[in-house]
Design an enzyme around this catalytic site. Structure first.
Site, PDB file in Angstrom:
ATOM      1  N   HIS A 269      21.959  -0.639  -9.585  1.00 43.61           N
ATOM      2  CA  HIS A 269      21.648   0.764  -9.338  1.00 43.61           C
ATOM      3  C   HIS A 269      20.189   1.088  -9.658  1.00 43.61           C
ATOM      4  O   HIS A 269      19.398   1.346  -8.759  1.00 43.61           O
ATOM      5  CB  HIS A 269      22.595   1.647 -10.159  1.00 43.61           C
ATOM      6  CG  HIS A 269      22.415   3.110  -9.915  1.00 43.61           C
ATOM      7  ND1 HIS A 269      22.726   4.059 -10.855  1.00 43.61           N
ATOM      8  CD2 HIS A 269      21.941   3.796  -8.846  1.00 43.61           C
ATOM      9  CE1 HIS A 269      22.460   5.264 -10.376  1.00 43.61           C
ATOM     10  NE2 HIS A 269      21.977   5.123  -9.157  1.00 43.61           N
ATOM     11  N   HIS A 274      16.514   2.670  -7.253  1.00 46.50           N
ATOM     12  CA  HIS A 274      15.558   3.659  -7.780  1.00 46.50           C
ATOM     13  C   HIS A 274      14.173   3.062  -8.015  1.00 46.50           C
ATOM     14  O   HIS A 274      13.163   3.589  -7.529  1.00 46.50           O
ATOM     15  CB  HIS A 274      16.088   4.227  -9.104  1.00 46.50           C
ATOM     16  CG  HIS A 274      17.170   5.232  -8.945  1.00 46.50           C
ATOM     17  ND1 HIS A 274      16.956   6.586  -9.020  1.00 46.50           N
ATOM     18  CD2 HIS A 274      18.508   5.086  -8.720  1.00 46.50           C
ATOM     19  CE1 HIS A 274      18.092   7.235  -8.858  1.00 46.50           C
ATOM     20  NE2 HIS A 274      19.062   6.340  -8.672  1.00 46.50           N
ATOM     21  N   HIS A 460      21.988   2.620  -1.835  1.00 48.21           N
ATOM     22  CA  HIS A 460      22.086   3.493  -3.006  1.00 48.21           C
ATOM     23  C   HIS A 460      23.412   4.248  -3.003  1.00 48.21           C
ATOM     24  O   HIS A 460      24.068   4.376  -4.046  1.00 48.21           O
ATOM     25  CB  HIS A 460      20.921   4.476  -3.059  1.00 48.21           C
ATOM     26  CG  HIS A 460      21.022   5.436  -4.207  1.00 48.21           C
ATOM     27  ND1 HIS A 460      21.455   6.733  -4.043  1.00 48.21           N
ATOM     28  CD2 HIS A 460      20.799   5.273  -5.530  1.00 48.21           C
ATOM     29  CE1 HIS A 460      21.470   7.333  -5.231  1.00 48.21           C
ATOM     30  NE2 HIS A 460      21.080   6.470  -6.146  1.00 48.21           N
ATOM     31  N   ASN A 464      26.225   4.204  -6.040  1.00 46.25           N
ATOM     32  CA  ASN A 464      26.052   5.416  -6.847  1.00 46.25           C
ATOM     33  C   ASN A 464      27.250   6.365  -6.814  1.00 46.25           C
ATOM     34  O   ASN A 464      27.786   6.741  -7.845  1.00 46.25           O
ATOM     35  CB  ASN A 464      24.802   6.184  -6.414  1.00 46.25           C
ATOM     36  CG  ASN A 464      24.581   7.412  -7.272  1.00 46.25           C
ATOM     37  OD1 ASN A 464      24.243   7.310  -8.449  1.00 46.25           O
ATOM     38  ND2 ASN A 464      24.792   8.589  -6.704  1.00 46.25           N
ATOM     39  N   ILE A 608      19.451  11.523  -6.510  1.00 48.35           N
ATOM     40  CA  ILE A 608      20.200  11.788  -7.733  1.00 48.35           C
ATOM     41  C   ILE A 608      20.429  10.472  -8.474  1.00 48.35           C
ATOM     42  O   ILE A 608      20.418   9.407  -7.850  1.00 48.35           O
ATOM     43  CB  ILE A 608      21.554  12.476  -7.447  1.00 48.35           C
ATOM     44  CG1 ILE A 608      22.214  12.973  -8.738  1.00 48.35           C
ATOM     45  CG2 ILE A 608      22.453  11.535  -6.701  1.00 48.35           C
ATOM     46  CD1 ILE A 608      21.478  14.069  -9.427  1.00 48.35           C
TER      47      ILE A 608
END
Length: 608
Positions: A269, A274, A460, A464, A608
């Site tokens: 993740h 990110h 993602h 997520n 997010i």
């Protein structure tokens, strides 16, 4: 915020209000005196699964103590409404939504079937690999770590291979592995010097005739007590369904789940989506003008990424932050993530390349995707390849409008400086790796842009938005372990005979860390009210090129077709991995969603 974010990268008003509304629960760390007053005589351990369920079925009662009175006065009324839940005759707080993993059956998560199914259709389906050799071997340097090869033998597994020998199962592509051994072993001595007590794990799974998996062996390893240079000390556990052996098997699966949680959060993740995306965001803004066609293509996939990353660095992955407090690597979390980045490869991030590398697919020129899956019912791969194909088609059609000739790409100064900085500065630690694609032709440009869009959107989303549905019920995905496997002759070993659930709950995440972690993953799994999904743009005036507008409409229409196909696949009861006995349809790569905790939807960006 005390971390700088450029003005044009900050959250919009709606996003910020949503984020602040949900984030109020994440202040739990500052409410420790209140939480400790709420808990019973064992304030850091759930006494039973019933205690865990209280977090979802009524919340925690608010005691009449000074800390609570001060809290009531300090938090504005509107914010208080978001954490207070009226119950019969009293107020309660921190009541979380019912996680989907237990919406139909409170115990299905404990089964071997669900444990294995989540490797293909859970929140971390990007780790499983086909076993290439048996027993598994290690790539750790033997001069530093000694003998690290697996101690799993044919005798351990052949009783669960449906009549096959280990060699036959290996050669028939029936053996698979979840391997966290080499990732964690170099850190175990340091991690286990903290309050965490974890193993490095290898988990072997067998592919049944119906395309479902079953776990057949779990190896738990620790560094040699005389020094890690002397190799690993390993114990192998195999399935059991009764007696103390069944309790030990359940604990072994728990230690694997702890490994999976940490690796998912820090690597699958944070690092692989990110962190690696931010250099592309910065380089795009520095080198591609707002009128540049590749800027227009990519910018929607960068929305809110720098802002959410800054917030993460401030409150989640910072030193002493929530991740260090509630996930097993503790103060070594960011170091572990950074070290693993050294083996990250942009060339492996497209879904086809990733599946081939893990042995989960083989090349097949006759297939529309050019691949054949080794496990046909692999929901992440099946749905992901459909999404990847549409992304690649859209990017090809769009880029072809502006780059009808490869020489235009080579002579585009903005484009070349963009890619050069992304590679040599943004990902400067890896700039000399030979796997970086060149940028001299249309296929290379399409592959680069498709990979960036895939990471920012579908990849993602897949790792997520299932976090709360699967991990909101703590025993299914514990974030840390606090003691090792009970040894024969100890009180806990005896307790396994009469109350194995209590031993498991003593071992995994405690109450305080659980509330923090559940608070965080609820926020991370929630779609904002102003979310923009794959194929959508904030304005129809993003370009005045009619061909580009038509191409985007076709992309959106194709994604709607993918959405329908996913819904049809989920209705097919012969596909055991799409819902399983838990009856939780795999929708994480279904493109669109409404606001909230939906376990579906692919936003354009890591927002997010």
């Amino acid at each position: 915020m005390n971390i700088y974010v450029p003005r044009d990268e900050r959250f919009g008003h709606l996003k910020m209000s949503d984020f602040l509304g949900y984030t109020i629960k994440a202040v739990a760390k500052s409410l420790l005196p209140v939480l400790q007053a709420v808990f019973d005589k064992t304030p850091n351990t759930f006494d039973s699964y019933k205690d865990v369920l209280k977090l979802h079925e009524g919340g925690l009662p608010l005691p009449d103590i000074p800390q609570v009175q001060a809290l009531m006065q300090a938090i504005p009324l509107e914010m208080m409404k978001s954490i207070l839940t009226p119950t019969t005759g009293q107020r309660s707080f921190l009541k979380f939504p019912m996680p989907l993993i237990i919406h139909n059956d409170k115990w299905i998560w404990k089964t071997d079937e669900e444990f294995a199914r989540e490797m293909l259709a859970g929140v971390n389906p990007v780790v499983i690999e086909k076993l290439k050799e048996f027993p598994p071997t290690s790539n750790l340097d033997p001069t530093l770590f000694g003998e690290q090869n697996s101690t799993i033998t044919a005798e351990h597994i052949e009783k669960n291979l449906d009549g096959l020998t280990a060699e036959q199962a290996l050669n028939g592509s029936r053996l698979f592995m979840i391997n966290y051994h080499d990732t964690l072993m170099p850190y175990l001595s340091r991690i286990n010097s903290t309050s965490s007590k974890v193993y490095a794990t290898r988990t072997l799974l067998f592919l049944r005739d119906d395309d479902s998996l079953k776990p057949i062996a779990i190896e738990l390893s620790l560094p040699h007590p005389e020094g890690e240079q002397h190799g690993a000390v390993s114990t192998v556990y195999t399935p059991a369904d009764s007696g103390v052996e069944a309790a030990i098997w359940q604990l072994a699966k728990g230690f694997v789940a702890v490994n999976d949680y940490g690796v998912h959060q820090l690597i699958s993740h944070w690092m692989r989506t990110h962190a690696v995306m931010e250099p592309f965001v910065i380089s795009t803004n520095r080198h591609l003008s707002t009128l540049h066609p590749i800027n227009k293509l990519l910018v929607p996939h960068y929305r809110d990424t720098m802002n959410i990353n800054a917030l993460a660095r401030q409150a989640l992955v910072n030193a002493g932050g929530i991740i260090e407090f509630s996930v097993f690597p503790s103060k070594y979390a960011m170091e572990l993530s950074s070290v693993i980045y050294k083996s990250w490869s942009f060339a492996d991030q497209s879904l086809p390349a990733d599946l081939l590398k893990r042995g989960m697919a083989v090349e097949d020129p006759s297939s529309p995707t050019k691949l054949q899956l080794v496990i046909k019912d692999y929901p992440y791969a099946v749905d992901g390849l459909a999404i990847w194909s549409e992304i690649e088609s859209w990017v090809t059609e769009y880029c072809s409008i502006y780059y009808p000739d490869d020489s235009i790409i080579r002579n585009d100064a903005e484009l070349q400086s963009w890619w050069k900085e992304a590679v040599e500065v943004g990902h400067g630690d890896l700039k000399n790796k030979p796997w970086w694609p060149k940028l001299n032709s249309l296929p290379e440009l399409v592959h680069i842009c498709s990979t960036i869009i895939w990471i920012a959107s579908a990849m993602h989303a897949a790792v997520n938005f299932g976090q709360y549905p699967y991990g909101g019920y703590l025993p299914n995905r514990p974030s840390l372990s606090r003691q090792f496997m009970p040894e024969v002759g100890t009180a806990d070993y005896e307790l396994l005979k009469t109350n194995p659930d209590k031993v498991l709950l003593k071992t995994i995440t405690g109450q305080l860390q659980a509330i923090l972690e559940i608070s965080v993953i609820e926020i991370l799994s929630t779609h904002a009210s102003d979310e923009l999904y794959l194929g959508q743009r904030a304005s129809e005036e993003w370009t005045n090129n009619a061909k580009a507008l038509d191409a985007l409409k076709r992309f959106g229409s194709k994604l709607k077709e993918v959405e329908k196909r996913i819904a049809e696949l989920n209705k097919n009861k012969s596909l055991k991995n799409r819902g399983g006995s838990v009856k939780l349809d795999y929708e994480l790569l279904s493109p669109y969603s409404e606001q909230g905790l939906t376990a579906k939807g692919i936003p354009n960006s890591i927002s997010i």
